[in-house]
Motif scaffolding. Structure first.
Motif, PDB file in Angstrom:
ATOM      1  N   THR A  52      40.668  34.718  27.894  1.00  0.00           N
ATOM      2  CA  THR A  52      39.417  34.345  27.243  1.00  0.00           C
ATOM      3  C   THR A  52      38.370  35.379  27.639  1.00  0.00           C
ATOM      4  N   SER A  53      37.242  35.369  26.949  1.00  0.00           N
ATOM      5  CA  SER A  53      36.221  36.379  27.229  1.00  0.00           C
ATOM      6  C   SER A  53      35.598  36.180  28.610  1.00  0.00           C
ATOM      7  N   GLN A  54      35.428  34.934  29.050  1.00  0.00           N
ATOM      8  CA  GLN A  54      34.862  34.701  30.379  1.00  0.00           C
ATOM      9  C   GLN A  54      35.835  35.155  31.472  1.00  0.00           C
ATOM     10  N   ILE A  55      37.095  34.934  31.264  1.00  0.00           N
ATOM     11  CA  ILE A  55      38.095  35.355  32.249  1.00  0.00           C
ATOM     12  C   ILE A  55      38.144  36.879  32.325  1.00  0.00           C
ATOM     13  N   ASN A  56      37.918  37.567  31.206  1.00  0.00           N
ATOM     14  CA  ASN A  56      37.909  39.027  31.224  1.00  0.00           C
ATOM     15  C   ASN A  56      36.803  39.556  32.137  1.00  0.00           C
ATOM     16  N   ILE A  57      35.655  38.891  32.156  1.00  0.00           N
ATOM     17  CA  ILE A  57      34.566  39.290  33.052  1.00  0.00           C
ATOM     18  C   ILE A  57      34.999  39.092  34.508  1.00  0.00           C
ATOM     19  N   GLU A  58      35.691  37.992  34.794  1.00  0.00           N
ATOM     20  CA  GLU A  58      36.176  37.735  36.148  1.00  0.00           C
ATOM     21  C   GLU A  58      37.200  38.787  36.571  1.00  0.00           C
ATOM     22  N   LYS A  59      38.057  39.191  35.635  1.00  0.00           N
ATOM     23  CA  LYS A  59      39.049  40.231  35.945  1.00  0.00           C
ATOM     24  C   LYS A  59      38.361  41.546  36.305  1.00  0.00           C
ATOM     25  N   ILE A  60      37.385  41.937  35.511  1.00  0.00           N
ATOM     26  CA  ILE A  60      36.655  43.185  35.769  1.00  0.00           C
ATOM     27  C   ILE A  60      35.934  43.103  37.107  1.00  0.00           C
ATOM     28  N   ASN A  61      35.306  41.965  37.389  1.00  0.00           N
ATOM     29  CA  ASN A  61      34.611  41.773  38.650  1.00  0.00           C
ATOM     30  C   ASN A  61      35.590  41.865  39.825  1.00  0.00           C
TER      31      ASN A  61
END
Length: 85
Positions: A52-61
């Motif tokens: 999901t798009s929110q999980i993608n932010i967590e992955k990058i972080n």
């Protein structure tokens, strides 16, 4: 705090190895860093399976923090290795 704790553990291990056998600091750094990578992968594995798009932010972080602390550990290891000169 997770990365900070692992980085402190890596640094303590490297200082202990330096006190016992200075010649093994580099190889110990590689071994401990690989173990840290495995631990991080185990923690991140559930997040990698979700898309999901929110999980993608967590992955990058997560990867950004990993790279930042890896750079700090590398600089500290270089300083330990340069002490002998």
């Amino acid at each position: 705090m997770f990365f900070y704790g692992l980085s402190v553990l890596v640094f303590v291990i490297l200082v202990e190895v330096k006190n016992k056998s200075f010649d093994n600091v580099g190889m110990s750094f590689l071994l401990v860093t690989n173990l840290k990578l495995v631990i991080c992968y185990v923690v991140l594995k559930p997040i990698l399976e979700v898309d999901t798009s929110q999980i993608n932010i967590e992955k990058i972080n997560f990867f950004g923090m990993f790279i930042l602390f890896l750079a700090i550990e590398t600089i500290l290891t270089i300083r330990i290795l340069n002490e002998k000169q």
